[in-house]
Enzyme design. Sequence first.
Site, PDB file in Angstrom:
ATOM      1  CG  ASN A  74      12.348   6.751   5.956  1.00  0.00           C
ATOM      2  OD1 ASN A  74      11.777   7.046   4.691  1.00  0.00           O
ATOM      3  ND2 ASN A  74      13.430   6.492   5.231  1.00  0.00           N
ATOM      4  NE  ARG A 401       3.517   2.213  -2.948  1.00  0.00           N
ATOM      5  CZ  ARG A 401       2.929   2.586  -1.877  1.00  0.00           C
ATOM      6  NH1 ARG A 401       2.242   4.091  -1.997  1.00  0.00           N
ATOM      7  NH2 ARG A 401       2.855   2.123  -0.719  1.00  0.00           N
ATOM      8  NE  ARG A 431      -0.016   1.744   5.407  1.00  0.00           N
ATOM      9  CZ  ARG A 431       0.603   1.351   5.826  1.00  0.00           C
ATOM     10  NH1 ARG A 431       2.307   0.838   6.182  1.00  0.00           N
ATOM     11  NH2 ARG A 431      -0.303   0.005   5.909  1.00  0.00           N
ATOM     12  CG  HIS A 461       2.898  -5.691  -3.555  1.00  0.00           C
ATOM     13  ND1 HIS A 461       3.823  -5.843  -3.633  1.00  0.00           N
ATOM     14  CD2 HIS A 461       2.916  -4.573  -3.445  1.00  0.00           C
ATOM     15  CE1 HIS A 461       5.054  -5.269  -2.958  1.00  0.00           C
ATOM     16  NE2 HIS A 461       4.361  -4.056  -3.151  1.00  0.00           N
ATOM     17  NE  ARG A 590      15.264  -0.597   1.571  1.00  0.00           N
ATOM     18  CZ  ARG A 590      14.008  -0.209   0.467  1.00  0.00           C
ATOM     19  NH1 ARG A 590      14.050  -0.329  -0.391  1.00  0.00           N
ATOM     20  NH2 ARG A 590      12.664  -0.152   1.846  1.00  0.00           N
TER      21      ARG A 590
END
Length: 741
Positions: A74, A401, A431, A461, A590
């Site tokens: 991350n 994705r 990305r 998206h 989150r």
Amino acid sequence: MGKSLPHSVMPEPSAGSASTPPIAGPAANAPGERLYFNRELSWLAFNERVLAEARNASYPLLERLRFLSISGSNLDEFMMIRVAGLVGQVQRGIEKPAIDGRNPAQQLVAIREKIAKLSSRQQEVWRELREALAAAGIHIADEKRVRPAAHKWLKAFFREEILPVVTPQALDPAHPFPFVQNEGLGLLFSLTRKSDGKELMEMVLIPAALPRFVRVPDTHCEAGEAVFISIASLIQRYAKKLFPGFAINGDGMFRVLRDSDIEIEEEAEDLVRTFRSAIQRRRRGQVIQLEIEDDFDPRAEEMLLEQLGVQEAAVIKTDGIIGIERLGEIAAADRPDLKFEPYSPRYPERIREHDGDAFSAIREKDIVIHHPYESFEVVVDFIRQAAADPDVVAIKQTLYRAGSQSAVINALIEAAEAGKSVTAVVELKARFDEEQNLKWASKLERAGVQVIYGFTDWKTHAKAAMVVRREEDGFRTYCHFGTGNYHPATARIYTDLSFFTANPKLGRDAAQMMNFVTGYVEPGELELIAVAPLNLRETLYERIDTEIANACEGKPAAIWMKCNQITDPGMIDRLYQASRAGVAIELVVRGICCLRPGVAGMSDNIRVRSIVGRFLEHSRIYAFANGEKMPGVRAKLFISSADLMERNLDRRVEALIPIRNRTVHDQILQQVLLANMLDTEQSWWLHPDGSYSLVAADLDKSAKRFNCHHYFMTNPSLSGRGGALEAGAVPRLSLARERQR
């Protein structure tokens, strides 16, 4: 105007009352930093919560190591994208302030201070885990600590597997400084030639194709032990084989992170060619961070800084491990006793009752599937069945994705090869998945799929699939809408929702949304779906405004939202307005949250929690009381692909799907969303000062704990169970009034 206090939620029988975050002082007419949290600092706080999971003593050791690895991965991405972007702004003289009022240079100062502390904490956790793993029989050895029995094998491995693929390079005026790729790991050696006493510096770059760690065969270890050694340590250990005729005076390891963001000009004539070129440029981006060992030779450090063009502030020195993200290789070790108990997702009984016929089950009634607790295979089977069904005439699907081994892609290819009309909207701007998506696009096109790349300046998206089928009464459209990607690997660890429906209105709206992406044909009047960037923001504003009006009229008013990030100032301000009107607002966020909760006179009716645990919370759910107590049957409920970020609302194609089927409505609102708000074991309160604290830390010792992930693993859904519910109803969750603050 009176304010209604938010309610606490808990399962029945009572699980005890969760603590409530404190209320801060008034914030009327406050400057930017009082109104909002900084986006980047909020993300770093999220990664601190991820790192805290590595210290969770209730987790198995290798799972804790995995969380440490995730925190490293991350942080790398944050550096390569977010920090790189700020560095670029500073270099171009851009002074545009962030939501909290800090300019790019001020943000970088605060970020680097936080990163230094976070990196230090990661190394502390690594030392703790390394010791604990050794006690459990898993040893991560360095060049000095390898058992004698393994020496012969390691030497042979180095000679046969490493020596042929590494290339030492002298660093002197006769040799240009080698290029170090993004995430590249290397070693510098200080040498003296024995023949003439000349000193020189040599660099050895470790090829990306090599694993970071190699495991010593069990036959060369003591019984029950696993020994790992890093490739870098092996090179250091046997460096004399690499540099015969030289005395080795010292060595040091380093790692480079580069700017990895991709910027595409809106006027790009050939989007595919432009992306292929941009991916190549990414590998050679500006160096953003240099990691080195804290005892690194000063002369070697100075040379690296000069040759790589690194500013001193971008150097991280450590006395621990470099490249924490690669610890995931060790976390994958075959030690089931040190991992979570395996979990097998359920396949929906509703579809089994229809002999596996997804279309028949969906035609009977809408279905929602809760991943990863329910199998992603149902989504793949939906496309596979469409491919094999002679009555299916067309399939349209968005792909953001899809993963490296995508069953969904293969199902679309099967459909095209079977003569179906198949359209795939492949998003090239996903990305770090751009290269994989280019490969999929080429493979799809070769199979006869019509591949569309969508808008140049907006990412597509939205997660949607349409199947048009010829039936007795005409054509019928079956739709799948998701909150997550069509990615079978992430579907095993991300919590997401898959909604299947044959509702004609949703089918017509989905067709218009697809045409918007493929042909830039802006929808006329959408019947149910809201689409960003056209009307999704306005739809959410309208629902918030309705709750404000209800609160002003003395009616029950509440907003429950679950998403990954909240950064959009317009949305935050609307929620502040609702709080001031007395709307009880419960948010489960989150990751990044720029909204400041619990401030008197501004946000004292807003509570924010973050859930971090075994699974990654990823679903987006938006619920509005609509004049009744929450969670009520009249509540307006939506699922979405969009977070509450400016990019999602204004610069992406996103979908907001209303949920009207009663069973699906109950499952999402009174199971999924409510259980998230009930959670006490994995939840963190966000406080008015930006800090987070575990909800469980403030609970009475006698209070019962509630773990939402465990609840979902042990209780099947309402929507997917069908007649199986007769064998045992799903335990219902309910509200209990919170003790007075």
